[in-house]
Design a protein around this motif. Structure first.
Motif, mmCIF file in Angstrom:
data_model
loop_
_atom_site.group_PDB
_atom_site.id
_atom_site.type_symbol
_atom_site.label_atom_id
_atom_site.label_comp_id
_atom_site.label_asym_id
_atom_site.label_seq_id
_atom_site.Cartn_x
_atom_site.Cartn_y
_atom_site.Cartn_z
ATOM 1 N N VAL A 28 0.874 -1.173 0.000
ATOM 2 C CA VAL A 28 0.000 0.000 0.000
ATOM 3 C C VAL A 28 0.909 1.219 0.000
ATOM 4 N N MET A 29 0.602 2.178 -0.882
ATOM 5 C CA MET A 29 1.400 3.392 -0.945
ATOM 6 C C MET A 29 0.553 4.586 -0.530
ATOM 7 N N PHE A 30 1.123 5.420 0.331
ATOM 8 C CA PHE A 30 0.512 6.680 0.707
ATOM 9 C C PHE A 30 1.315 7.786 0.038
ATOM 10 N N ARG A 31 0.645 8.729 -0.600
ATOM 11 C CA ARG A 31 1.309 9.871 -1.233
ATOM 12 C C ARG A 31 0.786 11.140 -0.580
ATOM 13 N N LEU A 32 1.691 11.988 -0.164
ATOM 14 C CA LEU A 32 1.334 13.212 0.540
ATOM 15 C C LEU A 32 1.471 14.412 -0.393
ATOM 16 N N TYR A 33 0.327 15.008 -0.741
ATOM 17 C CA TYR A 33 0.323 16.238 -1.528
ATOM 18 C C TYR A 33 0.203 17.408 -0.563
ATOM 19 N N ASP A 34 0.978 18.442 -0.802
ATOM 20 C CA ASP A 34 0.920 19.595 0.087
ATOM 21 C C ASP A 34 1.115 20.885 -0.700
ATOM 22 N N ASN A 35 0.643 21.956 -0.117
ATOM 23 C CA ASN A 35 0.864 23.297 -0.624
ATOM 24 C C ASN A 35 0.845 24.210 0.590
ATOM 25 N N ASN A 36 2.003 24.695 0.974
ATOM 26 C CA ASN A 36 2.152 25.412 2.230
ATOM 27 C C ASN A 36 2.265 26.914 1.991
ATOM 28 N N GLY A 37 1.349 27.672 2.568
ATOM 29 C CA GLY A 37 1.377 29.121 2.489
ATOM 30 C C GLY A 37 1.744 29.769 3.808
ATOM 31 N N PHE A 38 2.250 28.984 4.749
ATOM 32 C CA PHE A 38 2.662 29.501 6.053
ATOM 33 C C PHE A 38 4.176 29.361 6.208
ATOM 34 N N PRO A 39 4.817 30.251 6.929
ATOM 35 C CA PRO A 39 6.267 30.134 7.147
ATOM 36 C C PRO A 39 6.577 29.151 8.271
#
Length: 118
Positions: A28-39
């Motif tokens: 089983v593969m988990f893929r983490l998508y992210d988009n960070n707008g915080f410092p």
């Protein structure tokens, strides 16, 4: 203005598909998508636990920084959001899947610090 370090967030979520999956899946593969707008730099660990909250396994080995903080200008304002490219993948192989057949919950353990915090 300021900074933060050693900030921790913990949450528990129901999660229990491993009983049926562990018998037929090879992995089983988990893929983490992210988009960070915080410092804020953030690390993450996911613990798979049974109904007594005994840890059966963890997803990210070793625990590490997952999300890089957004860049800031000289005034401390975010200049753009940032995404991890490519998104990190976390694989659970067949031998580890067998250990997770009694998984009932996951515990998300995130830790954070502001960008360039001492």
């Amino acid at each position: 203005n300021g900074w933060a370090a050693n900030f921790t967030l913990v949450d528990t979520l129901p999660f229990g598909f491993f009983g049926s999956v562990s018998a037929i899946a090879k992995s089983v593969m988990f893929r983490l998508y992210d988009n960070n707008g915080f410092p804020v730099d953030m690390g993450l660990q996911v613990y798979f636990v049974d109904d007594g909250y005994v840890v059966l396994d963890s997803l990210i080995n070793p625990q590490r920084l997952i999300l890089t903080g957004a860049p800031v200008d000289n005034n401390g304002r975010v200049t753009q959001s940032i995404a991890t490219t490519p998104p990190p993948d976390f694989l659970i192989d067949k031998s580890r899947l067998k250990n997770l057949k009694n998984c009932k919950n996951i515990i998300l353990h995130a830790y954070a610090k502001t960008t360039n915090a001492s």
